[in-house]
Design an enzyme around this catalytic site. Structure first.
Site, PDB file in Angstrom:
ATOM      1  N   ASP A   1       0.819  -1.225   0.000  1.00 33.24           N
ATOM      2  CA  ASP A   1       0.000   0.000   0.000  1.00 33.24           C
ATOM      3  C   ASP A   1       0.849   1.269   0.000  1.00 33.24           C
ATOM      4  O   ASP A   1       0.442   2.301   0.523  1.00 33.24           O
ATOM      5  CB  ASP A   1      -0.955   0.037   1.214  1.00 33.24           C
TER       6      ASP A   1
ATOM      7  N   HIS B   1      -4.413  -1.997  -6.065  1.00 36.27           N
ATOM      8  CA  HIS B   1      -3.768  -0.732  -6.389  1.00 36.27           C
ATOM      9  C   HIS B   1      -4.876   0.258  -6.696  1.00 36.27           C
ATOM     10  O   HIS B   1      -5.807  -0.066  -7.431  1.00 36.27           O
ATOM     11  CB  HIS B   1      -2.932  -0.853  -7.659  1.00 36.27           C
TER      12      HIS B   1
HETATM   13  P1  GDP Z   1      -0.472   0.225  -3.792  1.00 35.50           P
HETATM   14  O1  GDP Z   1      -1.098  -1.099  -3.558  1.00 35.50           O
HETATM   15  O2  GDP Z   1       0.970   0.256  -3.387  1.00 35.50           O
HETATM   16  O3  GDP Z   1      -0.683   0.748  -5.167  1.00 35.50           O
HETATM   17  O4  GDP Z   1      -1.181   1.251  -2.814  1.00 35.50           O
HETATM   18  P2  GDP Z   1      -2.748   1.548  -2.598  1.00 35.50           P
HETATM   19  O5  GDP Z   1      -3.362   1.847  -3.880  1.00 35.50           O
HETATM   20  O6  GDP Z   1      -3.351   0.526  -1.736  1.00 35.50           O
HETATM   21  O7  GDP Z   1      -2.653   2.824  -1.659  1.00 35.50           O
HETATM   22  C1  GDP Z   1      -2.155   4.016  -2.053  1.00 35.50           C
HETATM   23  C2  GDP Z   1      -3.258   5.058  -1.946  1.00 35.50           C
HETATM   24  O8  GDP Z   1      -2.698   6.326  -1.781  1.00 35.50           O
HETATM   25  C3  GDP Z   1      -4.119   5.173  -3.188  1.00 35.50           C
HETATM   26  O9  GDP Z   1      -5.422   5.522  -2.824  1.00 35.50           O
HETATM   27  C4  GDP Z   1      -3.466   6.312  -3.980  1.00 35.50           C
HETATM   28  O10 GDP Z   1      -4.369   6.989  -4.838  1.00 35.50           O
HETATM   29  C5  GDP Z   1      -3.020   7.188  -2.863  1.00 35.50           C
HETATM   30  N1  GDP Z   1      -1.800   7.944  -3.100  1.00 35.50           N
HETATM   31  C6  GDP Z   1      -0.653   7.517  -3.684  1.00 35.50           C
HETATM   32  N2  GDP Z   1       0.293   8.476  -3.613  1.00 35.50           N
HETATM   33  C7  GDP Z   1      -0.269   9.513  -2.948  1.00 35.50           C
HETATM   34  C8  GDP Z   1       0.210  10.788  -2.516  1.00 35.50           C
HETATM   35  O11 GDP Z   1       1.369  11.151  -2.703  1.00 35.50           O
HETATM   36  N3  GDP Z   1      -0.670  11.576  -1.825  1.00 35.50           N
HETATM   37  C9  GDP Z   1      -1.935  11.202  -1.562  1.00 35.50           C
HETATM   38  N4  GDP Z   1      -2.718  12.039  -0.890  1.00 35.50           N
HETATM   39  N5  GDP Z   1      -2.426  10.018  -1.956  1.00 35.50           N
HETATM   40  C10 GDP Z   1      -1.602   9.180  -2.621  1.00 35.50           C
END
Ligand code: GDP
Length: 424
Positions: free
Chosen positions: A12, A40
């Protein structure tokens, strides 16, 4: 040019967001391990998409996506995921999606077994997502798996399935006192998806090898993070596959290929879904504030994530195990509400200070050693260049980079594709 993009922490970290950003420069994006047990979340001009199985590159029209040999694939789930994307105007066809004929299929009985076992464990659960992942990987190594390529030869499939169903029924009936597995229903299920996905299933190893030799840009996308890796994670609270960059070429189906670049995605604070030791964990009001600020609820399950400050010990270990060449630091904007930002700089294990990530009981009893740095305490979501960054943010980035011993190349300040700063 082969790039691997991996999670440094517990998953995440925002890998989907970074792959979506960087996939524009790629020809091919490959998911190389795991199944639909993680999600994701990608936000771009077309909307918000949750991807459990598909590589995040699927949102770029010119990118070909591959579901690699190391994956476990639930075709019913994939079918729904593709339907959701099509409803959002994203095209998916055998032209831009290829499924490895050697990938293993997650079947309904794997999901059933996962649920039966989690129910049996009751209070002592491992935090399974109940999507059958451990059971399908178990079958893979027991040589009782069905591969995607088996769907292309129904006579062969029928022969394989009958022996496997007999074994599964023995387990269902005699271990769990549950109903046997129906051969007819399972075969009909597989036949249905053979018709839908037959044209997508190919020898992706040949496809990727030729692409790699032709100098195409290939990105290998991991699911989860270092600390959930089956070998190097917080075993037994890990996933059942290898989330490590160096497994990427194997899981993609091109084992002899060498990685040119490893990008580690690391969050500006710590989060963890499910059970297991999480040294930096916050509770109560402090935790709620950070969880709310970061919207920390699981993309696959909606479960509230455990949260805490940035963990140098775990992250430095993550960078080392992944062999990260550069880091994308995500969600820095979430820390904007803090006047002082806590960082866990070491662990105290029964009075001994350690900077190395421990195993077993030492990890269970470890206490965080916290230091504070100044917060920037202002809105940073519009920053796009180094010059736009408040000094305290730049100092935070520099401090972390030194502590984890890896260069931070991207600083993400928002979920949107363009909300980031490139540091060099
Ligand atoms: P992944 O499995 O590693 O892709 O992560 P997730 O999708 O579960 O969680 C990441 C969350 O954080 C998602 O809702 C993204 O849209 C959000 N996100 C990613 N980078 C940023 C950031 O720099 N700032 C903010 N506010 N949200 C982010």
């Amino acid at each position: 040019m082969l790039t691997s993009i991996v999670g440094i922490n517990w998953g995440d970290e925002g890998k989907g967001r970074m792959v979506d950003l960087l996939a524009g420069e790629q020809d091919i994006v490959v998911r190389y391990q795991g199944g639909n047990n993680a999600g994701h979340t990608v936000v771009n001009e077309r909307g918000k998409f949750v991807l459990n199985l598909l590589p995040s590159g699927i949102l770029h029209p010119n990118v070909v996506c591959v579901m690699g040999t190391g994956m476990v694939i639930d075709l019913a789930h994939l079918d729904k995921e593709i339907a959701n994307l099509r409803a959002g105007g994203v095209e998916v066809s055998p032209e831009n999606l290829k499924i490895s004929d050697r990938a293993i299929l997650t079947l309904p009985y794997h999901v059933r077994l996962d649920c039966l076992e989690e129910d049996r464990l009751a209070g002592a659960k491992f935090g399974s997502t109940r999507r059958g992942i451990a059971y399908v990987y178990g079958d893979k190594y027991m040589k009782k798996g069905i591969r995607a390529g088996d769907l292309k030869d129904l006579d062969y499939l029928a022969k394989r399935l009958s022996g496997i169903v007999e074994y599964k029924s023995l387990v269902m009936e005699n271990v769990y006192h549950s109903d046997p597995v129906s051969y007819d229903e399972t075969f009909a299920w597989l036949k249905k998806y053979a018709e839908i996905f037959g044209d997508y299933i190919v020898d992706t190893g040949v496809y990727l090898d030729e692409a790699n030799k032709a100098g195409k840009k290939i990105m290998l996308e991991a699911q989860l993070g270092t600390l959930r890796d089956i070998d190097f994670g917080i075993y037994p609270y890990t996933t059942s596959s290898s989330t490590i960059a160096s497994y990427g070429p194997i899981g993609a189906g091109i084992p002899a290929a060498r990685l040119d670049r490893v990008i580690g995605v690391m969050k500006a604070y710590s989060t963890c879904v499910g059970e297991g030791p999480f040294t930096c964990e916050w509770f109560g009001k402090e935790a709620e504030e950070l969880r709310e600020a970061g919207g920390e609820y699981g993309a696959a399950t909606g479960r509230p994530r455990r949260v805490g400050p940035f963990d140098v010990v775990a992250s430095r270990y993550g960078c080392r195990i992944q062999g990260a060449d550069e880091i994308a630091l995500t969600k820095t904007d979430i820390l904007s509400y803090m006047k002082k930002i806590p960082i866990c700089v070491a662990y105290d294990v029964n009075g001994t200070i350690t900077h190395d990530f421990p195993v077993g009981e030492a990890l269970n009893v470890a206490k965080p050693v916290i230091e504070y740095v100044d917060g920037w305490n202002c809105d940073i979501t519009a920053c796009r260049k180094k010059e736009d960054m408040p000094k305290a943010l730049l100092d935070y980035v520099r401090t972390i980079e030194k502590m984890v011993d890896c260069k931070i190349k991207y600083v993400s300040v928002g979920a949107e594709r363009e909300a980031y700063i490139q540091m060099f």
